[in-house]
Design a protein around this motif. Structure first.
Motif, PDB file in Angstrom:
ATOM      1  N   VAL A 369       5.045   1.543  16.347  1.00  0.00           N
ATOM      2  CA  VAL A 369       4.081   0.830  15.506  1.00  0.00           C
ATOM      3  C   VAL A 369       4.067   1.421  14.097  1.00  0.00           C
ATOM      4  CG1 VAL A 369       1.648   0.228  15.234  1.00  0.00           C
ATOM      5  CG2 VAL A 369       2.691   0.165  17.498  1.00  0.00           C
ATOM      6  N   LEU A 370       4.169   2.744  13.994  1.00  0.00           N
ATOM      7  CA  LEU A 370       4.195   3.391  12.682  1.00  0.00           C
ATOM      8  C   LEU A 370       5.431   2.963  11.886  1.00  0.00           C
ATOM      9  CD1 LEU A 370       3.064   5.429  10.648  1.00  0.00           C
ATOM     10  CD2 LEU A 370       4.307   7.228  11.887  1.00  0.00           C
ATOM     11  N   LEU A 371       6.600   2.942  12.527  1.00  0.00           N
ATOM     12  CA  LEU A 371       7.825   2.506  11.848  1.00  0.00           C
ATOM     13  C   LEU A 371       7.707   1.051  11.397  1.00  0.00           C
ATOM     14  CD1 LEU A 371      10.619   4.125  14.058  1.00  0.00           C
ATOM     15  CD2 LEU A 371       9.868   4.836  11.783  1.00  0.00           C
ATOM     16  N   PHE A 377       5.318  -2.421   4.910  1.00  0.00           N
ATOM     17  CA  PHE A 377       4.847  -1.909   3.622  1.00  0.00           C
ATOM     18  C   PHE A 377       5.967  -1.989   2.588  1.00  0.00           C
ATOM     19  CE2 PHE A 377       3.738   1.607   0.706  1.00  0.00           C
ATOM     20  CZ  PHE A 377       2.466   1.204   0.338  1.00  0.00           C
ATOM     21  N   MET A 378       7.194  -1.645   2.996  1.00  0.00           N
ATOM     22  CA  MET A 378       8.349  -1.777   2.096  1.00  0.00           C
ATOM     23  C   MET A 378       8.555  -3.231   1.669  1.00  0.00           C
ATOM     24  SD  MET A 378      11.066   0.748   4.028  1.00  0.00           S
ATOM     25  CE  MET A 378      12.448   0.096   3.047  1.00  0.00           C
ATOM     26  N   PHE A 397      14.028  -4.643   7.334  1.00  0.00           N
ATOM     27  CA  PHE A 397      14.203  -5.443   8.547  1.00  0.00           C
ATOM     28  C   PHE A 397      14.906  -4.631   9.637  1.00  0.00           C
ATOM     29  CE2 PHE A 397      14.192  -9.516   5.825  1.00  0.00           C
ATOM     30  CZ  PHE A 397      12.837  -9.683   6.028  1.00  0.00           C
ATOM     31  N   LEU A 398      15.901  -3.848   9.262  1.00  0.00           N
ATOM     32  CA  LEU A 398      16.581  -2.998  10.241  1.00  0.00           C
ATOM     33  C   LEU A 398      15.613  -1.974  10.836  1.00  0.00           C
ATOM     34  CD1 LEU A 398      20.012  -2.305   8.475  1.00  0.00           C
ATOM     35  CD2 LEU A 398      19.580  -3.822  10.411  1.00  0.00           C
ATOM     36  N   ILE A 458       2.234 -12.780   2.974  1.00  0.00           N
ATOM     37  CA  ILE A 458       2.329 -12.772   4.430  1.00  0.00           C
ATOM     38  C   ILE A 458       2.765 -11.399   4.926  1.00  0.00           C
ATOM     39  CG2 ILE A 458       3.616 -13.705   6.386  1.00  0.00           C
ATOM     40  CD1 ILE A 458       1.411 -15.512   5.405  1.00  0.00           C
ATOM     41  N   PHE A 459       3.715 -10.772   4.232  1.00  0.00           N
ATOM     42  CA  PHE A 459       4.127  -9.429   4.639  1.00  0.00           C
ATOM     43  C   PHE A 459       2.977  -8.429   4.474  1.00  0.00           C
ATOM     44  CE2 PHE A 459       8.702 -10.745   3.936  1.00  0.00           C
ATOM     45  CZ  PHE A 459       9.031 -10.646   5.280  1.00  0.00           C
TER      46      PHE A 459
END
Length: 500
Positions: A369-371, A377-378, A397-398, A458-459
């Motif tokens: 969840v943290l990743l 956030f990026m 995305f990766l 949205i992000f």
């Protein structure tokens, strides 16, 4: 929303191979042809090199992630004991050779779905509604599909999956919006059958008919999970070969899935025997699941985490194509890179919970969840209007897919530990309701946005949802700190793979 404000409308004039469409009228044709005319006196700008950079990044990422995942897989591989039993090995092979073509057909439809709708000149808002149709059908058809599997028969339901999925693929030949929406509903039914009928058939045959030890189920699930990852990576490469290298367009992968579905149906009818489950009432199943959900705080927390995390993943499935496609990467190779990152996460999770390291699944769930939060956030910065950074978006995305690889087996372990078997179907249905509602709400907000900052907004919303999921995981960690049911058994390893 960036797609409705120029990017999507402009790209609707382009063929799937990225060349200007020559059937444009008047000035648009002149402009398109002028783009093909060499201009030696004008130097190439950095933006012109962007497609080549993204092309290189896609292939390099795929190669690096595959090498890491397969290397770690070989390093951690243990020879399972049940494979030495000839009868079990034959039974397992009979199941997998029918199940794997069905999975391959399902994966082939992933890389070019958005691209196909865009090729048919639908704008981003219309495409979002098509995705919403698929998510909504998953909510509405999930419980009836589970009952259908028991009453119609598991083998017959597997054949029904092939038929409904093939019909879904055939609808992609139409440019009619309502036909495509009906195809999304068929796709929702097919997905529900894929992830219920095949597993239910195998478990019944394994335990009831052949009387193999229940402990051997994990070996089959581990093998299926490994080949599922391999097929997902290969599907992206095959889809790219069909759609771009051979120039057959974005509908080609959907047509290629139909022979695989026919093969799966033929093998099921040829090799499998029918079995059925006990009749269940839909109202009782849902009622028992709701009571279990409300009575156990651990189940409620797991449901919260699943709804928040997986709804964000559904929104990502929609958004990755419009974010990256304008910058020229091969979509199938990008998709394969995503699947390779997910495979790497799954292998890392299996190594982390092994007897050598003994990390707890709840810790890995928190890490996942943290990743995911960091990746979102990026994305709020890399998708800013006029400041898009496709390389950073691709990296984010990766990272999100790597988080998915850690998340799904960890969540599967915790669900199996805290949800009673007899209430599992009802509880998982209630888990999926807020999950799909959140995904639909996100896409509807995107559909209603008419400014270029829609994707970035949205992000940002997804990052906020993931932050809430992180708080829920923290609460789960506090509640289960001294709960042996949420920890690995002291005398044996964890299940080797997530549920099918």
């Amino acid at each position: 929303m960036r797609g409705l404000c120029g990017c999507t409308q402009h790209r609707a004039l382009w063929s799937p191979q990225g060349r200007p469409a020559l059937q444009l009228p008047g000035p648009a044709l002149s402009l398109s042809l002028s783009l093909l005319t060499p201009t030696p006196s004008v130097s190439r700008s950095p933006r012109d090199a962007q497609p080549h950079a993204m092309l290189l990044a896609a292939y390099a990422s795929l190669a690096a992630l595959l090498a890491a995942a397969l290397g770690l897989e070989l390093f951690s591989r243990r020879t399972p004991g049940p494979a030495t039993n000839p009868a079990f090995a034959r039974f397992q092979h009979r199941f997998l050779r029918a199940y794997l073509p069905a999975l391959a057909a399902d994966w082939l439809q992933g890389p070019y779905l958005y691209k196909l709708y865009h090729h048919y000149r639908f704008v981003e808002g219309q495409i979002a509604i098509l995705y919403v149709c698929g998510f909504a059908s998953a909510v509405l058809l999930g419980p009836p599909a589970a009952l259908l599997v028991d009453r119609l028969g598991r083998r017959a339901s597997c054949v029904l999956f092939s038929l409904s999925c093939a019909a879904c693929c055939l609808t992609k030949l139409s440019r009619d919006y309502l036909v495509l929406a009906a195809g999304r509903v068929l796709g929702g039914l097919a997905t529900a059958l894929l992830f219920s009928a095949f597993e239910a058939w195998y478990v019944h045959e394994h335990v009831e008919r052949h009387d193999f030890p229940a402990e051997w189920l994990a070996g089959t699930f581990a093998r299926a999970a490994f080949w599922n990852n391999v097929l997902a990576v290969g599907a992206g490469v095959v889809a790219t070969a069909l759609a771009e290298w051979l120039g057959l367009g974005p509908v080609a992968p959907f047509m290629a899935a139909i022979p695989l579905l026919a093969l799966a149906a033929v093998l099921v009818l040829k090799d499998w025997e029918e079995n059925r489950g006990p009749p269940r009432a839909l109202a009782k199943t849902c009622g028992d699941g709701l009571r279990c959900l409300l009575a156990d705080g651990r189940v409620l927390l797991l449901g919260t985490v699943q709804a928040l995390f997986e709804s964000v993943v559904y929104i990502f499935i929609f958004l990755w194509t419009p974010v990256l496609d304008p910058h020229g990467p091969p979509l199938g190779i990008v998709f394969s890179s995503f699947m390779a990152a997910s495979m790497l996460g799954s292998v890392l999770q299996r190594v982390a919970v092994s007897a050598r390291y003994r990390l707890q699944p709840v810790h890995l769930l928190a890490l996942a969840v943290l990743l995911a939060f960091l990746s979102l956030f990026m994305l709020t910065f890399s998708t800013g209007p006029g400041q898009e950074s496709p390389a950073e978006s691709f990296l984010a995305f990766l990272l999100l897919e790597l988080a998915c690889g850690l998340y799904f087996p960890s969540m599967g372990f915790l669900r199996r530990k805290v949800i009673p078997e007899k209430e599992r179907a009802g509880v998982l249905h209630w888990f999926r309701v807020p999950l799909n509602l959140l995904a639909c709400l996100g896409l509807l907000l995107l559909h209603g946005s008419d400014h270029r900052s829609g994707t970035r907004s949205i992000f940002a919303l997804c990052a906020a949802l993931m932050l809430l999921a992180l708080l829920a995981v923290g609460r789960l960690f506090t509640v289960g700190r001294h709960d042996p049911e949420l920890r690995l058994p002291p005398s044996q390893g964890p299940p080797e793979s997530p549920e099918l």
